[in-house]
Design a protein around this motif. Structure first.
Motif, PDB file in Angstrom:
ATOM      1  N   GLY A  40      -1.133   7.165   0.956  1.00 50.60           N
ATOM      2  CA  GLY A  40      -0.678   7.300   0.278  1.00 50.60           C
ATOM      3  C   GLY A  40       0.416   5.899  -0.526  1.00 50.60           C
ATOM      4  N   SER A  41       0.191   5.072  -0.489  1.00 50.51           N
ATOM      5  CA  SER A  41       0.631   3.722  -0.961  1.00 50.51           C
ATOM      6  C   SER A  41      -0.078   3.102  -2.189  1.00 50.51           C
ATOM      7  CB  SER A  41       0.594   2.733  -0.444  1.00 50.51           C
ATOM      8  OG  SER A  41      -0.813   2.073  -0.025  1.00 50.51           O
ATOM      9  N   PRO A  42       0.975   2.831  -3.679  1.00 52.45           N
ATOM     10  CA  PRO A  42       0.659   2.862  -4.649  1.00 52.45           C
ATOM     11  C   PRO A  42      -0.313   1.392  -4.660  1.00 52.45           C
ATOM     12  CG  PRO A  42       2.560   1.517  -4.752  1.00 52.45           C
ATOM     13  CD  PRO A  42       2.216   2.483  -3.249  1.00 52.45           C
ATOM     14  N   ILE A  43      -1.607   1.409  -5.440  1.00 51.50           N
ATOM     15  CA  ILE A  43      -2.659   0.651  -6.120  1.00 51.50           C
ATOM     16  C   ILE A  43      -1.814  -0.474  -6.831  1.00 51.50           C
ATOM     17  CG2 ILE A  43      -4.812  -0.628  -6.249  1.00 51.50           C
ATOM     18  CD1 ILE A  43      -3.956   1.334  -4.056  1.00 51.50           C
ATOM     19  N   ASN A  44      -1.150  -1.861  -6.195  1.00 51.02           N
ATOM     20  CA  ASN A  44      -0.832  -3.054  -7.901  1.00 51.02           C
ATOM     21  C   ASN A  44      -1.656  -3.693  -8.069  1.00 51.02           C
ATOM     22  OD1 ASN A  44       0.504  -5.845  -8.530  1.00 51.02           O
ATOM     23  ND2 ASN A  44       2.296  -4.593  -7.542  1.00 51.02           N
ATOM     24  N   GLU A  45      -2.630  -3.418  -9.121  1.00 51.91           N
ATOM     25  CA  GLU A  45      -3.263  -4.243  -9.817  1.00 51.91           C
ATOM     26  C   GLU A  45      -3.146  -5.245 -10.484  1.00 51.91           C
ATOM     27  OE1 GLU A  45      -5.344  -1.568 -13.429  1.00 51.91           O
ATOM     28  OE2 GLU A  45      -4.928   0.012 -12.611  1.00 51.91           O
ATOM     29  N   GLY A  46      -2.086  -5.852 -10.411  1.00 51.83           N
ATOM     30  CA  GLY A  46      -1.746  -7.473 -10.431  1.00 51.83           C
ATOM     31  C   GLY A  46      -2.115  -7.843  -9.493  1.00 51.83           C
ATOM     32  N   ARG A  47      -1.439  -7.245  -8.248  1.00 55.11           N
ATOM     33  CA  ARG A  47      -1.670  -8.185  -6.981  1.00 55.11           C
ATOM     34  C   ARG A  47      -3.263  -8.026  -6.631  1.00 55.11           C
ATOM     35  NH1 ARG A  47       2.127  -5.041  -4.012  1.00 55.11           N
ATOM     36  NH2 ARG A  47       0.749  -4.419  -2.934  1.00 55.11           N
ATOM     37  N   LEU A  48      -3.658  -7.021  -6.686  1.00 57.51           N
ATOM     38  CA  LEU A  48      -5.086  -7.088  -5.915  1.00 57.51           C
ATOM     39  C   LEU A  48      -5.570  -7.910  -7.176  1.00 57.51           C
ATOM     40  CD1 LEU A  48      -5.370  -3.427  -5.367  1.00 57.51           C
ATOM     41  CD2 LEU A  48      -5.316  -5.179  -3.893  1.00 57.51           C
ATOM     42  N   SER A  49      -5.335  -8.371  -8.448  1.00 60.88           N
ATOM     43  CA  SER A  49      -6.430  -9.507  -9.290  1.00 60.88           C
ATOM     44  C   SER A  49      -6.502 -10.274  -8.604  1.00 60.88           C
ATOM     45  CB  SER A  49      -5.860  -8.859 -10.449  1.00 60.88           C
ATOM     46  OG  SER A  49      -6.964  -9.454 -10.962  1.00 60.88           O
ATOM     47  N   GLN A  50      -5.296 -10.177  -7.934  1.00 58.41           N
ATOM     48  CA  GLN A  50      -5.168 -12.448  -7.879  1.00 58.41           C
ATOM     49  C   GLN A  50      -5.401 -12.095  -6.330  1.00 58.41           C
ATOM     50  OE1 GLN A  50      -1.188 -12.407  -8.213  1.00 58.41           O
ATOM     51  NE2 GLN A  50      -0.867 -13.006 -10.615  1.00 58.41           N
ATOM     52  N   GLU A  51      -5.519 -11.001  -5.696  1.00 57.76           N
ATOM     53  CA  GLU A  51      -5.739 -11.759  -4.605  1.00 57.76           C
ATOM     54  C   GLU A  51      -7.480 -11.167  -4.039  1.00 57.76           C
ATOM     55  OE1 GLU A  51      -4.010  -7.987  -2.183  1.00 57.76           O
ATOM     56  OE2 GLU A  51      -1.831  -9.099  -2.096  1.00 57.76           O
ATOM     57  N   PRO A  76      -1.693  10.780 -14.446  1.00 59.88           N
ATOM     58  CA  PRO A  76      -1.713  10.084 -15.865  1.00 59.88           C
ATOM     59  C   PRO A  76       0.207   9.709 -15.239  1.00 59.88           C
ATOM     60  CG  PRO A  76      -2.546  12.354 -15.235  1.00 59.88           C
ATOM     61  CD  PRO A  76      -1.875  12.182 -13.962  1.00 59.88           C
ATOM     62  N   ARG A  77       0.096   8.750 -15.956  1.00 55.28           N
ATOM     63  CA  ARG A  77       1.879   8.309 -15.844  1.00 55.28           C
ATOM     64  C   ARG A  77       2.511   7.714 -14.762  1.00 55.28           C
ATOM     65  NH1 ARG A  77       1.023  12.552 -19.096  1.00 55.28           N
ATOM     66  NH2 ARG A  77       2.946  13.717 -17.977  1.00 55.28           N
ATOM     67  N   ARG A  78       1.629   7.623 -13.527  1.00 57.76           N
ATOM     68  CA  ARG A  78       1.932   7.712 -12.308  1.00 57.76           C
ATOM     69  C   ARG A  78       1.584   6.396 -11.515  1.00 57.76           C
ATOM     70  NH1 ARG A  78       2.422  11.978  -8.069  1.00 57.76           N
ATOM     71  NH2 ARG A  78       3.036  10.033  -6.788  1.00 57.76           N
ATOM     72  N   GLY A  79       0.613   6.064 -12.020  1.00 59.08           N
ATOM     73  CA  GLY A  79      -0.817   4.800 -11.494  1.00 59.08           C
ATOM     74  C   GLY A  79      -2.022   5.616 -10.880  1.00 59.08           C
ATOM     75  N   THR A  80      -2.438   4.566  -9.808  1.00 55.13           N
ATOM     76  CA  THR A  80      -2.609   5.046  -9.053  1.00 55.13           C
ATOM     77  C   THR A  80      -3.037   4.706  -7.106  1.00 55.13           C
ATOM     78  OG1 THR A  80      -5.073   4.258 -10.029  1.00 55.13           O
ATOM     79  CG2 THR A  80      -5.669   4.131  -8.005  1.00 55.13           C
ATOM     80  N   PHE A  81      -3.051   5.243  -6.507  1.00 55.54           N
ATOM     81  CA  PHE A  81      -2.899   5.651  -5.096  1.00 55.54           C
ATOM     82  C   PHE A  81      -3.719   5.769  -4.186  1.00 55.54           C
ATOM     83  CE2 PHE A  81       0.956   6.888  -7.636  1.00 55.54           C
ATOM     84  CZ  PHE A  81       1.979   6.348  -7.437  1.00 55.54           C
ATOM     85  N   ALA A  82      -3.390   5.177  -2.959  1.00 64.58           N
ATOM     86  CA  ALA A  82      -4.242   5.373  -2.031  1.00 64.58           C
ATOM     87  C   ALA A  82      -4.224   7.004  -1.538  1.00 64.58           C
ATOM     88  CB  ALA A  82      -4.345   4.647  -0.253  1.00 64.58           C
ATOM     89  N   THR A  83      -5.417   7.654  -1.471  1.00 66.76           N
ATOM     90  CA  THR A  83      -5.279   9.444  -1.221  1.00 66.76           C
ATOM     91  C   THR A  83      -4.823   9.398   0.343  1.00 66.76           C
ATOM     92  OG1 THR A  83      -7.240   8.543   0.121  1.00 66.76           O
ATOM     93  CG2 THR A  83      -7.268   9.821  -1.967  1.00 66.76           C
ATOM     94  N   THR A  84      -4.360  10.276   0.976  1.00 66.55           N
ATOM     95  CA  THR A  84      -3.810  10.700   2.052  1.00 66.55           C
ATOM     96  C   THR A  84      -5.149  10.676   3.190  1.00 66.55           C
ATOM     97  OG1 THR A  84      -3.124  12.905   1.592  1.00 66.55           O
ATOM     98  CG2 THR A  84      -1.479  11.404   1.725  1.00 66.55           C
TER      99      THR A  84
END
Length: 226
Positions: A40-51, A76-84
């Motif tokens: 359920g947590s959001p996927i932060n593309e910027g942070r993951l790109s660096q990691e 749409p307009r919310r972003g990508t999240f890990a599925t529950t």
């Protein structure tokens, strides 16, 4: 803590060069399966790109693949999240695995491991070297999925392998949610020695039977703690 050597074996051949998309996909898949990225947590593309040390383009391609495997979802307009983790899907997942997992074990045994024989022998030897050592929760979960994936590859059927990889990933996420409440976790892993022996000995009936019991035992243990 993640064991990189285990992850290498878990995700496939060790010496094959992988694209940036593949690298990002495999690392994110591991984090999502073992809940290092919380459901359920959001996927932060910027942070993951660096990691992960990959650009936004390969990262987004990896996320598209993960979405098709039901490990992430994009709104749409919310972003990508890990599925529950949908524990209610356990029965449906188990129904598929109870049919296809023994088939994979049977095919793998008929081929005596095929091109994956060296990997299966390596896993068998590592299990033997552990003796009666008990596995902690994280080790047990990773052992389970690495042995299963090795057997899928040994079956020599790419479509079967891809299907089982997907369902095994979903099942492992459910297992991760309740693993701390399963006292027989070590015993569940102990059957891997018998499974690997049956495949390497070329005994399809025994390999299929061991795998069928293993998958049914998985569902039984989950239900006992729900």
């Amino acid at each position: 803590m993640r064991d990189d050597s285990m992850l290498t074996t878990l995700t496939g051949a060790r010496d094959e060069p992988r694209s940036l998309v593949d690298q990002a996909f495999l690392q994110l898949q591991d984090r999502l399966i073992f809940l290092d990225i919380p459901p359920g947590s959001p996927i932060n593309e910027g942070r993951l790109s660096q990691e992960l040390q990959v650009g936004r383009t390969p990262l987004r391609e990896a996320l598209k693949r993960l979405e098709s495997d039901h490990l992430v979802v994009t709104y749409p307009r919310r972003g990508t999240f890990a599925t529950t983790v949908d524990i209610t899907a356990l029965s449906e997942i188990s129904q598929v695995r109870e049919v296809l997992e023994p088939l994979a074990a049977r095919l793998a045994a008929e081929r005596r491991g095929g091109g994956s024989r060296a990997l299966l022998e390596e896993l068998q030897e590592k299990l033997r070297s552990r003796g009666d050592d008990r596995l902690d929760r994280d080790e047990a979960l990773r052992w389970d999925i690495r042995v299963h994936r090795a057997v899928y590859a040994a079956a020599g059927n790419a479509h079967l392998q891809a299907t089982l990889d997907r369902y095994s990933n979903l099942a492992t996420r459910i297992w991760c949610v309740v693993a701390d409440r399963i006292p027989q976790l070590h015993e569940h892993i102990a059957v891997h020695s018998a499974l690997l022996a049956a495949v390497l000995d070329g005994d399809p009936e025994r390999a299929a039977a061991v795998m069928a019991d293993h998958v049914r035992d998985f569902e039984t243990q989950i239900r006992q703690v729900l």
